[in-house]
Design a protein around this motif. Structure first.
Motif, PDB file in Angstrom:
ATOM      1  N   THR A   1      -1.879   8.608  -3.322  1.00 44.38           N
ATOM      2  CA  THR A   1      -1.768  10.013  -2.912  1.00 44.38           C
ATOM      3  C   THR A   1      -1.010  10.127  -1.591  1.00 44.38           C
ATOM      4  N   VAL A   2      -1.318   9.233  -0.643  1.00 44.67           N
ATOM      5  CA  VAL A   2      -0.605   9.213   0.635  1.00 44.67           C
ATOM      6  C   VAL A   2       0.871   8.904   0.408  1.00 44.67           C
ATOM      7  N   ASP A   3       1.147   7.909  -0.436  1.00 47.27           N
ATOM      8  CA  ASP A   3       2.522   7.509  -0.743  1.00 47.27           C
ATOM      9  C   ASP A   3       3.307   8.697  -1.300  1.00 47.27           C
ATOM     10  N   ALA A   4       2.689   9.442  -2.205  1.00 46.85           N
ATOM     11  CA  ALA A   4       3.379  10.587  -2.811  1.00 46.85           C
ATOM     12  C   ALA A   4       3.657  11.673  -1.783  1.00 46.85           C
ATOM     13  N   ALA A   5       2.703  11.919  -0.878  1.00 41.18           N
ATOM     14  CA  ALA A   5       2.892  12.955   0.142  1.00 41.18           C
ATOM     15  C   ALA A   5       4.020  12.586   1.101  1.00 41.18           C
ATOM     16  N   ILE A   6       4.053  11.320   1.533  1.00 47.75           N
ATOM     17  CA  ILE A   6       5.108  10.896   2.465  1.00 47.75           C
ATOM     18  C   ILE A   6       6.457  10.855   1.763  1.00 47.75           C
ATOM     19  N   THR A   7       6.468  10.419   0.506  1.00 43.81           N
ATOM     20  CA  THR A   7       7.711  10.402  -0.265  1.00 43.81           C
ATOM     21  C   THR A   7       8.298  11.809  -0.368  1.00 43.81           C
ATOM     22  N   ALA A   8       7.469  12.777  -0.671  1.00 41.85           N
ATOM     23  CA  ALA A   8       7.952  14.159  -0.775  1.00 41.85           C
ATOM     24  C   ALA A   8       8.462  14.658   0.569  1.00 41.85           C
ATOM     25  N   TRP A   9       7.781  14.282   1.649  1.00 41.02           N
ATOM     26  CA  TRP A   9       8.194  14.724   2.980  1.00 41.02           C
ATOM     27  C   TRP A   9       9.562  14.165   3.341  1.00 41.02           C
ATOM     28  N   PHE A  10       9.758  12.868   3.115  1.00 44.31           N
ATOM     29  CA  PHE A  10      11.033  12.255   3.471  1.00 44.31           C
ATOM     30  C   PHE A  10      12.153  12.698   2.516  1.00 44.31           C
ATOM     31  N   THR A  11      11.830  12.956   1.275  1.00 43.84           N
ATOM     32  CA  THR A  11      12.837  13.460   0.341  1.00 43.84           C
ATOM     33  C   THR A  11      13.397  14.786   0.832  1.00 43.84           C
ATOM     34  N   THR A  12      12.546  15.582   1.467  1.00 44.67           N
ATOM     35  CA  THR A  12      12.975  16.878   1.994  1.00 44.67           C
ATOM     36  C   THR A  12      13.644  16.764   3.367  1.00 44.67           C
ATOM     37  N   HIS A  13      13.121  15.895   4.237  1.00 46.16           N
ATOM     38  CA  HIS A  13      13.514  15.952   5.641  1.00 46.16           C
ATOM     39  C   HIS A  13      14.372  14.791   6.137  1.00 46.16           C
ATOM     40  N   LEU A  14      14.526  13.740   5.351  1.00 43.97           N
ATOM     41  CA  LEU A  14      15.321  12.603   5.818  1.00 43.97           C
ATOM     42  C   LEU A  14      16.774  12.795   5.412  1.00 43.97           C
ATOM     43  N   THR A  15      17.677  12.675   6.375  1.00 50.94           N
ATOM     44  CA  THR A  15      19.108  12.849   6.113  1.00 50.94           C
ATOM     45  C   THR A  15      19.609  11.716   5.255  1.00 50.94           C
ATOM     46  N   THR A  16      20.360  12.045   4.192  1.00 47.64           N
ATOM     47  CA  THR A  16      20.904  11.005   3.319  1.00 47.64           C
ATOM     48  C   THR A  16      22.380  10.786   3.606  1.00 47.64           C
TER      49      THR A  16
ATOM     50  N   ALA B   1       0.822  -1.218   0.000  1.00 50.72           N
ATOM     51  CA  ALA B   1       0.000   0.000   0.000  1.00 50.72           C
ATOM     52  C   ALA B   1       0.848   1.257   0.000  1.00 50.72           C
ATOM     53  N   LEU B   2       1.954   1.231   0.762  1.00 47.67           N
ATOM     54  CA  LEU B   2       2.854   2.395   0.867  1.00 47.67           C
ATOM     55  C   LEU B   2       4.292   1.944   0.645  1.00 47.67           C
ATOM     56  N   PRO B   3       4.672   1.621  -0.579  1.00 49.37           N
ATOM     57  CA  PRO B   3       6.047   1.169  -0.816  1.00 49.37           C
ATOM     58  C   PRO B   3       7.086   2.269  -0.680  1.00 49.37           C
ATOM     59  N   LEU B   4       6.670   3.524  -0.847  1.00 47.52           N
ATOM     60  CA  LEU B   4       7.591   4.669  -0.725  1.00 47.52           C
ATOM     61  C   LEU B   4       8.826   4.479  -1.602  1.00 47.52           C
ATOM     62  N   SER B   5       8.609   3.942  -2.814  1.00 44.85           N
ATOM     63  CA  SER B   5       9.743   3.609  -3.665  1.00 44.85           C
ATOM     64  C   SER B   5      10.524   4.826  -4.141  1.00 44.85           C
ATOM     65  N   GLY B   6       9.949   6.013  -4.021  1.00 43.31           N
ATOM     66  CA  GLY B   6      10.688   7.206  -4.401  1.00 43.31           C
ATOM     67  C   GLY B   6      11.626   7.722  -3.330  1.00 43.31           C
ATOM     68  N   VAL B   7      11.626   7.087  -2.163  1.00 47.62           N
ATOM     69  CA  VAL B   7      12.529   7.495  -1.078  1.00 47.62           C
ATOM     70  C   VAL B   7      13.803   6.667  -1.184  1.00 47.62           C
ATOM     71  N   GLU B   8      14.937   7.334  -1.305  1.00 47.59           N
ATOM     72  CA  GLU B   8      16.218   6.631  -1.433  1.00 47.59           C
ATOM     73  C   GLU B   8      16.658   6.180  -0.035  1.00 47.59           C
ATOM     74  N   ALA B   9      16.049   5.104   0.415  1.00 48.25           N
ATOM     75  CA  ALA B   9      16.292   4.588   1.767  1.00 48.25           C
ATOM     76  C   ALA B   9      15.840   3.138   1.821  1.00 48.25           C
ATOM     77  N   TRP B  10      16.316   2.435   2.834  1.00 46.75           N
ATOM     78  CA  TRP B  10      15.715   1.154   3.185  1.00 46.75           C
ATOM     79  C   TRP B  10      14.355   1.439   3.802  1.00 46.75           C
ATOM     80  N   ARG B  11      13.304   0.831   3.257  1.00 44.61           N
ATOM     81  CA  ARG B  11      11.975   0.961   3.849  1.00 44.61           C
ATOM     82  C   ARG B  11      11.647  -0.389   4.461  1.00 44.61           C
ATOM     83  N   ILE B  12      11.619  -0.417   5.778  1.00 48.97           N
ATOM     84  CA  ILE B  12      11.403  -1.688   6.474  1.00 48.97           C
ATOM     85  C   ILE B  12      10.089  -1.593   7.243  1.00 48.97           C
TER      86      ILE B  12
END
Length: 259
Positions: A244-259, A44-55
């Motif tokens: 829509t939820v996936d896209a919103a969370i992906t955008a949030w983590f793309t901005t706020h998650l340290t890479t 449901a929320l793969p968050l595949s646009g986030v460059e991270a391990w999603r566990i």
């Protein structure tokens, strides 16, 4: 390709970053409603646009740890026999599971991202507020932000007023994250709320976003409480609302998650 396993006894579905190699970590806790397993939540929320391990971690009483008696217990005492023990177990077992995951996967030593849906949202909020690990970014979806709202919802379905006592009120206070908003001030918070979710949950979402500086409230048209078709125990195609939820969370983590 998803990696299925257990970490310190906790079931998980891990999705590796597209680029491979060391990457940040996003941890999720699913709903007790659909999707109600880690594999189904990953779909449901793969968050595949986030460059991270999603566990995606499995919640207590769900999937391979299914607890048929849980339904009866939730109706008998939704606070002390359902909300409190489920959230407490999920939060308590997280540090050992995280340590195991860090040994098995190339995860960078940086603050993590966390996601929670419904009662899994209470787990994500608990982990963040407790500061047991540094959390850079948090996203909750149709979350159980106030335990009292869950209790009143369950009690309403059974048409029996809940007999609050001192122990139950103390447990509910621990799981009232509007009241505990100051514990979340250091984390980038995204609150996602379906415009067809339960009214009390929508009100709590708005209250939490207003109480945390720089938090963002995103309302998703057409989204009721679940993020997948019921029963939601198996992976299924992503619904338009979940996308829509996936896209919103992906955008949030793309901005706020340290890479």
């Amino acid at each position: 390709m998803a990696i299925i396993g257990t970490a310190a006894g906790v079931p998980f579905t891990a999705l590796p970053p597209a680029a491979g190699g060391p990457a940040p970590l996003v941890v999720t806790w699913h709903m007790m409603d659909a999707p109600c397993t880690d594999e189904a939540f990953a779909a449901a929320l793969p968050l595949s646009g986030v460059e991270a391990w999603r566990i995606h971690l499995g919640m207590p009483w769900c999937g391979p740890r299914s607890y048929p008696e849980g339904y009866e217990l939730s109706r008998r005492d939704p606070m002390m026999l359902y909300v409190d023990p489920v959230v407490r177990q999920a939060a308590d077992e997280f540090p050992a599971a995280l340590a195991d995951l860090r040994k098995r996967f190339p995860i960078t030593d940086a603050p993590i991202g966390v996601v929670g849906g419904s009662l899994g949202g209470a787990v994500a909020l608990t982990v963040t507020a407790s500061k047991v690990v540094p959390v850079a970014a948090l996203a909750v979806v149709n979350a159980a932000i106030r335990a009292s709202s869950v209790v009143e919802l369950v009690s309403g379905l059974s048409e029996q007023p809940y007999p609050w006592n001192d122990s139950a009120r103390a447990a509910a206070d621990r799981l009232d994250f509007v009241a505990r908003a100051t514990d979340l001030h250091s984390t980038a918070l995204l609150v996602v709320s379906g415009d067809e979710d339960y009214p009390a949950f929508r009100a709590d979402a708005a209250a939490l976003a207003a109480a945390v500086p720089n938090a963002q409230l995103t309302t998703v048209p057409g989204l009721a409480h679940p993020l997948a078709e019921r029963p939601g125990d198996q992976p299924a195609p992503q619904t338009p609302e979940a996308a829509t939820v996936d896209a919103a969370i992906t955008a949030w983590f793309t901005t706020h998650l340290t890479t």
